[in-house]
Design a protein around this motif. Structure first.
Motif, short mmCIF file in Angstrom:
data_model
loop_
_atom_site.label_atom_id
_atom_site.label_comp_id
_atom_site.label_asym_id
_atom_site.label_seq_id
_atom_site.Cartn_x
_atom_site.Cartn_y
_atom_site.Cartn_z
N ILE A 250 21.65 13.52 5.63
CA ILE A 250 22.71 14.51 5.47
C ILE A 250 23.90 13.84 4.79
O ILE A 250 24.06 12.62 4.84
CB ILE A 250 23.16 15.14 6.81
N GLY A 251 24.73 14.67 4.15
CA GLY A 251 25.95 14.19 3.52
C GLY A 251 27.09 15.12 3.86
O GLY A 251 27.39 16.06 3.10
N THR A 257 33.14 20.19 4.39
CA THR A 257 31.72 20.05 4.74
C THR A 257 31.56 19.68 6.21
O THR A 257 30.65 20.16 6.89
CB THR A 257 31.06 18.98 3.85
N ASN A 310 21.34 23.10 4.49
CA ASN A 310 21.62 23.52 3.11
C ASN A 310 22.11 24.96 3.05
O ASN A 310 23.00 25.29 2.27
CB ASN A 310 20.38 23.33 2.24
N GLY A 313 25.66 25.04 3.58
CA GLY A 313 26.49 24.32 2.61
C GLY A 313 26.69 22.86 2.94
O GLY A 313 27.63 22.23 2.45
N PRO A 315 24.93 19.29 2.44
CA PRO A 315 23.83 18.64 1.72
C PRO A 315 22.87 17.93 2.67
O PRO A 315 23.29 17.17 3.55
CB PRO A 315 24.54 17.65 0.80
N SER A 316 21.57 18.18 2.45
CA SER A 316 20.56 17.56 3.30
C SER A 316 19.24 17.54 2.55
O SER A 316 18.98 18.40 1.69
CB SER A 316 20.40 18.36 4.60
N GLY A 317 18.41 16.56 2.85
CA GLY A 317 17.11 16.49 2.21
C GLY A 317 16.16 15.59 2.97
O GLY A 317 16.58 14.67 3.69
#
Length: 398
Positions: A250-251, A257, A310, A313, A315-317
């Motif tokens: 995650i960011g 955020t 995501n 809103g 960021p994650s991957g």
């Protein structure tokens, strides 16, 4: 084989590629994919004792990926006839790329001033480990050596592990990209001046340039970067977390955020928690915050969290293996992998250029060439007669 035109963008540019291994071929691959007529110049088999490093497995994925869209010419530069043939080719070229140690081209008489005397418009791109002059100029350079000297290994891994090599050839690949930027700038400037110039890039300088975030902080703030594992050194929460069935990133940097993350997780009270009021405090109290997040993320699957974050809103991957990344739907949509075929019909899959041009995109037309497969035709194009070519063969210069 006639010249290869993978794109119209650089279709009027001819490149003599004397480079080996990774940094140089990475540079030249960009030019080839955007349509330059690239001639890969190699010593005949058995001439270079290190040939296994750059041509031992020509059908291997790495060689094919680096050397597609090129033709191959063999020249024995240890023979005066081979060297003379190279100089005749320089008269027809726009760019020469080499990654020898700096003293080699001077010894052979193919340094920039010598090439400029043949062709004032020539652009010589020299790639080296440590630069064209200075106390380390004659040292051979390899990616891992420069990862260490360029500081990357000191910030890679975990504090308890000590220096760790990055999993990719950062110094080699970045130097190739910096070098091709220089070539493209020199080609553009030549339209004004009518003259070529010497472009040179080193693994050491390029590696340090890739470390700009860390080095600039040290130079201006006295902050000595340390290895921080999977955590971002100046942002939190940003890093690797474990779901119930696997790892994901995650960011959540920045206040907006961070607040979206808190609301999405149903932890709005964290926004007012005195430990987490700003980014600096969240970094200071990272261990505490990461522990709380770990408890939440362990309650559901990776796919659930990646989608939910995501959608909110944040960021994650997922963390992919190579087979998984190739099968990802967005990777497929982007056309990252393209298939071409070798001269004998064997399928070869390569990674396409990541920069897209709307009118003159890069392309992949051919697989990497066979060793010296285009020698005679290239020499004929340069004005060599059949008798001259036969003489070069007889003297083992090609």
């Amino acid at each position: 084989m006639a010249r290869i035109t993978a794109s119209q963008a650089l279709a009027n540019v001819r490149v003599l590629d004397l480079s080996r291994v990774r940094a140089g071929p990475t540079c030249v691959r960009v030019l080839a994919d955007f349509g330059a007529d690239v001639i890969r110049i190699e010593p005949p088999a058995g001439v270079d004792p290190n040939e296994a490093m750059f041509a031992g497995n020509r059908m291997g994925g790495d060689f094919q990926n680096l050397n597609r869209n090129k033709r191959s010419l063999t020249l024995n530069l240890k023979k005066p006839e081979g060297l003379a043939a190279l100089k005749r080719l320089v008269a027809t070229a726009d760019v020469v790329v080499e990654n020898w140690r700096p003293d080699v081209k001077n010894r052979l008489g193919v340094d920039y001033e010598s090439l400029r005397a043949i062709n004032p418009r020539i652009i010589l791109a020299s790639i080296s480990g440590f630069g064209q002059d200075g106390p380390y100029a004659k040292r051979p350079g390899f990616d891992q050596v420069v990862q260490g000297m360029g500081g990357l290994m000191s910030v890679t891994g975990f504090p308890e592990t000590g220096p760790v090599r990055a999993g990719i050839a950062v110094a080699d690949s970045s130097t190739g990209l910096y070098a091709v930027i220089g070539i493209l700038v020199a080609l553009h400037e030549r339209k004004v001046s009518g003259e070529g110039q010497w472009v040179h890039a080193s693994l050491l300088h390029s590696q340090i340039a890739m470390m700009d975030f860390q080095v600039a902080r040290y130079l201006n703030e006295g902050d000595i970067p340390q290895a921080s594992g999977n955590d971002h050194p100046t942002s939190s929460p940003m890093g690797l977390f474990q779901a119930s069935d696997g790892a994901f990133n995650i960011g959540a940097s920045g206040e907006g955020t961070w607040q979206r993350l808190c609301h999405m997780l149903g932890r709005a009270e964290w926004i007012e928690d005195p430990h987490y009021l700003n980014e600096r405090l969240r970094v200071l109290h990272r261990k505490r915050l990461s522990g709380e997040l770990a408890k939440v993320f362990a309650t559901n699957t990776m796919d659930h969290w990646v989608r939910a974050l995501n959608d909110a809103g944040v960021p994650s991957g997922p963390v992919y293996t190579v087979p998984q990344l190739v099968d990802d739907p967005q990777v497929r949509h982007l056309g990252v992998v393209q298939e071409t075929r070798s001269d004998d019909g064997q399928a070869v899959r390569v990674i396409t250029q990541p920069v897209h041009l709307s009118r003159t995109p890069a392309g992949v037309e051919t697989a990497a060439p066979g060793w010296g497969a285009n020698t005679d035709e290239i020499l004929r194009e340069a004005g060599f007669s059949d008798s001259e070519i036969a003489e070069l063969h007889a003297r083992e210069a090609i």
